[in-house]
Design a protein around this motif. Structure first.
Motif, short mmCIF file in Angstrom:
data_model
loop_
_atom_site.label_atom_id
_atom_site.label_comp_id
_atom_site.label_asym_id
_atom_site.label_seq_id
_atom_site.Cartn_x
_atom_site.Cartn_y
_atom_site.Cartn_z
N GLY A 4 49.61 80.14 32.35
CA GLY A 4 50.22 81.50 31.59
C GLY A 4 51.14 81.35 30.44
O GLY A 4 50.95 80.25 29.85
N GLN A 5 51.87 82.15 30.19
CA GLN A 5 52.70 82.28 29.05
C GLN A 5 53.76 81.02 29.21
O GLN A 5 53.74 80.06 28.14
CB GLN A 5 53.42 83.26 28.50
N ASN A 20 61.38 80.98 27.31
CA ASN A 20 60.65 81.44 26.78
C ASN A 20 60.76 81.72 25.32
O ASN A 20 61.86 82.84 25.23
CB ASN A 20 59.95 82.96 27.76
N LEU A 74 43.97 78.82 37.95
CA LEU A 74 42.90 79.16 39.41
C LEU A 74 41.54 79.44 38.81
O LEU A 74 40.46 79.11 39.65
CB LEU A 74 43.42 80.33 40.08
N ARG A 101 42.52 80.75 28.18
CA ARG A 101 43.41 81.68 27.36
C ARG A 101 44.59 80.64 27.08
O ARG A 101 45.08 80.69 25.80
CB ARG A 101 43.98 82.61 28.45
#
Ligand SMILES: CC(=O)CC(=O)SCCNC(=O)CCNC(=O)[C@H](O)C(C)(C)COP(=O)(O)OP(=O)(O)OC[C@H]1O[C@@H](n2cnc3c(N)ncnc32)[C@H](O)[C@@H]1OP(=O)(O)O
Ligand SMILES: NC(=O)C1=CN([C@@H]2O[C@H](COP(=O)(O)OP(=O)(O)OC[C@H]3O[C@@H](n4cnc5c(N)ncnc54)[C@H](OP(=O)(O)O)[C@@H]3O)[C@@H](O)[C@H]2O)C=CC1
Length: 283
Positions: A12-13, A143, A34, A41
């Protein structure tokens, strides 16, 4: 211990950012998620970030290719058997993290360090799910990972000095600044940040101001680079809610109760930037 190969769990990010900075620092990285589409992405985000650096002449095209070639992807957690360090950045839920750490404990070499990028969950509890709690540690990136300098490092009760030292050294090699904090809910970063975001959501919920007005007040009045609601959308409203729930449960203090509007948005699937809608809408 000489760390050469790193697995990042969750593309993810946060996971994609962690994989990027590790590969840029010269580590060989296996990125795990997964499904192939999540991996794709994640790799696309990394490529986009590196392209921006090429455009700004900070990287050559060849260097970019070399960095990307150091990142392999997998949907099989078993590939962790090859690595010296795992950095877990899956979703912020204790049951998910416990299940991942149990599996990693079975699959990895004895010397492998298991780190978690959890924002708020107790490291000691995650470590207790393994038979190597001395090699489990919190390595909390901020982040967007390629930009933010801080890594909060959190020892569990049993984390040993060697593990701490390895993680501190790697943090510096990633060109980031390690800060050690103790294992309490939300550590320092989210114990301070998240109640502010939650309170900003309450001001919208109670009709005190619009999201735009709240953000302007904090940006222009307090010099924050992003207003708290823009930041909440950026972090992910699901992650914000999980963190507030962990603070609420961990301290047993109602001052940490999540705002009902935050719950409502998460139930609606409005998770912020990553789903295209939160307090604001995104293309
Ligand atoms: C929830 C948790 O557990 C802990 C957390 O992480 S809490 C969140 C902590 N993070 C923050 O608080 C971020 C607050 N926001 C900011 O600091 C800034 O708005 C920002 C750095 C994100 C963007 O900065 P900006 O000046 O508004 O935008 P911009 O000029 O486009 O970008 C500045 C730099 O960041 C880079 N950047 C911006 N967004 C990026 C992203 N998502 N990924 C990678 N790089 C990014 C840009 O390429 C640019 O790089 P250079 O200076 O090297 O050219
Ligand atoms: N967002 C932020 O600002 C920050 C977040 N963190 C922490 O980092 C972690 C990840 O957050 P973030 O990257 O924002 O979240 P994202 O939702 O962007 O990414 C999480 C990724 O992990 C995947 N995943 C879920 N379960 C598993 C599993 N069992 N095994 C492997 N992968 C899995 C998800 O897949 P799927 O989409 O199918 O669920 C998704 O691709 C959380 O612990 C969070 O608290 C730390 C610092 C800052």
């Amino acid at each position: 211990m000489n760390v050469q190969k790193v697995m990042v769990v969750g593309a993810g990010q946060m996971g994609s950012g962690i994989a990027q900075v590790c590969a840029q620092a010269g580590y060989n990285v296996i990125l795990h998620d997964l499904k192939d589409e999540f991996l794709q992405r994640g790799v696309n985000v990394i490529s986009k970030n590196l392209n921006r650096q090429v455009e700004k002449s900070r990287l050559s095209e060849d260097e970019k290719k070399e960095i990307l070639s150091r990142i392999k992807t997998t949907t099989s957690l078993e590939d962790a058997k090859e690595v010296d360090l795992v950095i877990e950045a899956a979703v912020e839920k204790m049951d998910v993290k416990i299940s991942i750490f149990k599996q990693l404990d079975e699959m990895t070499n004895e010397h492998t360090i298991l780190a978690t990028n959890t924002s708020s969950l107790p490291i000691t509890e995650i470590a207790a799910a393994t038979k190597r709690p001395e090699k489990v540690i919190g390595m909390h990136f901020m982040n967007p990972v390629p930009v933010m300098k801080l890594v909060e490092i959190i020892r569990g009760l049993a984390t040993n000095n060697e593990t701490y030292k390895v993680i501190e050294d790697i943090t510096k090699k990633l060109n980031k600044v390690p800060v050690e904090v103790n294992d309490f809910p939300g550590f320092v970063s989210n114990r301070v940040l998240m109640p502010m975001i939650n309170e900003a959501i309450y001001t919208v919920y109670e009709g005190v101001a619009t999201p735009e007005a709240v953000d302007e007040v904090m940006k222009l009045g307090m010099n924050h680079p992003m207003g708290p609601l823009t930041l909440a959308d950026f972090i992910g409203l699901d992650t914000c809610l999980y963190i507030m729930e962990i603070l609420h449960e961990g301290f047993g203090d109602d001052k940490y109760r999540p705002c009902p509007l935050l719950r409502k948005y998460v139930k609606a699937g409005w998770l912020g930037r990553k789903t295209g809608r939160g307090f604001y809408t995104y293309e």
